[in-house]
Scaffold this active site. Structure first.
Site, short mmCIF file in Angstrom:
data_model
loop_
_atom_site.label_atom_id
_atom_site.label_comp_id
_atom_site.label_asym_id
_atom_site.label_seq_id
_atom_site.Cartn_x
_atom_site.Cartn_y
_atom_site.Cartn_z
N GLY A 12 10.07 -43.90 59.86
CA GLY A 12 9.75 -43.62 61.27
C GLY A 12 10.69 -42.65 61.96
O GLY A 12 10.77 -42.64 63.19
N HIS A 105 3.84 -32.46 57.79
CA HIS A 105 3.87 -32.46 56.33
C HIS A 105 5.11 -31.71 55.86
O HIS A 105 5.41 -30.62 56.36
CB HIS A 105 2.61 -31.79 55.77
N THR A 137 -7.85 -32.41 59.09
CA THR A 137 -9.27 -32.24 58.75
C THR A 137 -9.51 -33.03 57.47
O THR A 137 -8.55 -33.47 56.83
CB THR A 137 -9.60 -30.74 58.55
N GLU A 170 11.67 -30.89 60.78
CA GLU A 170 10.53 -31.72 61.17
C GLU A 170 10.77 -32.29 62.55
O GLU A 170 9.87 -32.33 63.40
CB GLU A 170 10.33 -32.87 60.17
#
Ligand code: GRF
Length: 214
Positions: A12, A105, A137, A170
């Site tokens: 997390g 990602h 998607t 990230e």
């Protein structure tokens, strides 16, 4: 203010980066498919409502996804952010949230979709690696990119040192992308990402500079 649901499965740290980013968000809820997810502790200490829906209690992916979608929809979120959510989601689920479901990602997509991205990056001996925030998607890790950050692959890197270098980025780009969305500056229209910042449409941004600390 727009509301946000964050889905996690483990550590997390991206969720934590989002919660610490002082985002212009209305209600935030954290949902985990894993009752033992480390990240739940941090969310609880921040007073964020958390919900656990253990996927192991369901006979099929679709059955889990149906209950997960019901739980999400109860919050009527404007945005759902996958933050280390380690379940493949059914096409039905993904299409239901088209344009409001984003993921982080750990690679420069379309390179290295799927798992073990840092190990594969080292095996391929690439020199530049990184991370991508993208709209989700149905095709796994192939949705339109919103923002990417690149880092160098250094001599002597292990997959752990490389992962740590990527993770720093990230934690920069995910809050940035979510902030744009919550401010109404980021949309997905006809599979095209549109980002408007300071009145200027400047599209995707790459945050790498050689000065980034290894
Ligand atoms: C991150 O590397 C993220 O990009 C990937 O899974 C990892 C989750 O880490 N999808 P954390 O749970 O956010 O710390």
């Amino acid at each position: 203010m727009k509301s946000l649901v964050i889905l996690i499965s483990g550590r997390g740290s991206n969720m934590q980066a989002l919660l610490e980013a002082d985002l212009p968000a209305g209600p935030i809820t954290v949902i985990s498919n894993n009752p033992a997810a480390e990240g739940l502790k941090f969310a609880r200490t921040r007073g964020i409502p958390v919900q656990v829906i253990d996927h192991r209690a369901f006979p099929s992916r679709e059955a889990f996804d149906t209950v997960l979608a019901e739980a999400i929809d109860a919050h009527q979120p404007d945005l759902i952010a996958l933050a280390g959510f380690m379940r493949i989601l059914s096409d039905r689920f993904v299409n239901h949230y088209r344009g409001k479901l984003v993921n982080i990602h750990p690679s420069l997509l379309p390179a290295f979709p799927g798992l073990n991205t840092h190990i594969r990056a080292l095996q391929e001996r690439i020199k530049i690696h990184g991370c991508t925030v993208h709209f989700v998607t149905p095709q796994l890790d192939h949705g339109p990119a919103i923002i990417q950050a690149a880092v160098p692959v250094l001599v002597g890197d292990t997959h752990e040192t490389l992962a740590a270098r990527v993770l720093v980025q990230e934690h920069r780009i995910y809050p940035q992308a979510v902030r744009w969305f919550l401010q109404g500056r980021l949309t997905l229209a006809d599979d095209q990402v549109e980002i408007e910042a300071e009145g200027t449409d400047y599209g995707q941004e790459v945050l790498y500079s050689p000065g980034i600390e290894p």
